[in-house]
Design a protein around this motif. Structure first.
Motif, PDB file in Angstrom:
ATOM      1  N   GLY A 146      40.419 -15.220  12.713  1.00  0.00           N
ATOM      2  CA  GLY A 146      41.256 -16.228  13.358  1.00  0.00           C
ATOM      3  C   GLY A 146      41.251 -16.029  14.854  1.00  0.00           C
ATOM      4  O   GLY A 146      40.835 -14.972  15.356  1.00  0.00           O
ATOM      5  N   VAL A 168      42.774 -20.223  11.646  1.00  0.00           N
ATOM      6  CA  VAL A 168      42.527 -19.096  10.747  1.00  0.00           C
ATOM      7  C   VAL A 168      41.602 -19.573   9.638  1.00  0.00           C
ATOM      8  O   VAL A 168      41.763 -20.687   9.121  1.00  0.00           O
ATOM      9  N   ILE A 177      49.050 -14.880   9.638  1.00  0.00           N
ATOM     10  CA  ILE A 177      48.107 -14.621  10.733  1.00  0.00           C
ATOM     11  C   ILE A 177      48.233 -15.696  11.811  1.00  0.00           C
ATOM     12  O   ILE A 177      48.293 -15.393  13.009  1.00  0.00           O
ATOM     13  N   GLY A 178      48.266 -16.955  11.406  1.00  0.00           N
ATOM     14  CA  GLY A 178      48.366 -18.042  12.380  1.00  0.00           C
ATOM     15  C   GLY A 178      49.629 -17.948  13.220  1.00  0.00           C
ATOM     16  O   GLY A 178      49.599 -18.163  14.439  1.00  0.00           O
TER      17      GLY A 178
END
Length: 243
Positions: A146, A168, A177-178
């Motif tokens: 990402g 991502v 994660i984003g």
């Protein structure tokens, strides 16, 4: 080096060295010295001054622009361990590949144009008199999964704004994660004096719009039929967040 600092060098050769390194991303010192035609002793002296002033750094035998962007951070979800850190020139291929995969799957036109520009220039991070460009990456086992990218023109009337893209890979959704990438990018933008961050997405990319809205972004305007995707028109949704 913080991007809000003015680019002043005090010597024409130091300016030339910095601009050569900045334009190429990462360069071998000897190749740079020969390409610029600067006497070896003078070249070493100017590079030492640029390092002292926080303009350049040397990593793995190459010179590159120094951008103060913080340290690597480690995160864990129930099923995954990942890291978020400032991008390095060596991440270029991984970032371009990730952006293109996400852009193809999610119809992310702005990100696709970023990938094309970076791939063409072969320089990942930029900081010159016209523009600044910064990337952070999320990695799993050292693979880029990402990114968050910020781009800002060095124009006085727009110096308070920056454009952002974030994405991502599909196989890594659902781990936060984003959200961590977005937070890292906005933190960096605020630290560097930007007051507003914006991006545009096609109205068909409902996931991206929902993601940004969930993080307090607002729609500022809609341009009707701005994109033509697979023969069909789609609106451009222009979104922004105040820092």
């Amino acid at each position: 080096m913080v991007l809000s600092e003015p680019l002043e060098f005090g010597h024409d050769d130091r300016k030339r060295i910095y601009e050569y390194v900045e334009r190429h991303g990462a360069v071998d010192p000897l190749e740079a010295q020969e390409a610029l035609g600067i006497e070896p002793g003078g070249f070493r002296h100017h590079v030492a001054i640029l390092k002292r002033d926080g303009r350049l750094e040397e990593h793995s035998g190459t010179l590159r622009v120094t951008i103060d962007a913080g340290a690597e951070e480690e995160y864990r979800s129930e099923e995954l361990e990942f890291h978020i850190r400032p991008a390095r020139q060596e991440d270029l291929a991984g970032i371009v590949g990730a952006i293109r995969q996400v852009a193809e799957e999610r119809t992310y036109i702005e990100a696709e144009s970023v990938a094309d520009e970076v791939d063409h220039e072969e320089a990942l991070l930029r900081h010159n008199e016209l523009e600044s460009r910064m990337f952070f990456v999320a990695t799993v086992d050292d693979d880029v999964v990402g990114w968050v990218h910020l781009h800002a023109p060095e124009l006085e009337k727009l110096s308070h704004t920056a454009e952002l893209t974030v994405g991502v890979l599909d196989g890594y959704h659902g781990h936060g994660i984003g959200s961590h990438l977005l937070a890292r990018g906005l933190e960096w933008a605020g630290t560097n004096g930007y007051e507003k961050v914006y991006q545009s997405v096609p109205s068909t990319n409902e996931d991206a719009i929902a993601f940004l809205e969930a993080h307090d972004w607002e729609t500022e305007a809609v341009r009707e039929n701005h994109y033509k995707l697979n023969g069909h028109y789609a609106d451009e949704v222009m979104m922004a967040v105040e820092l």
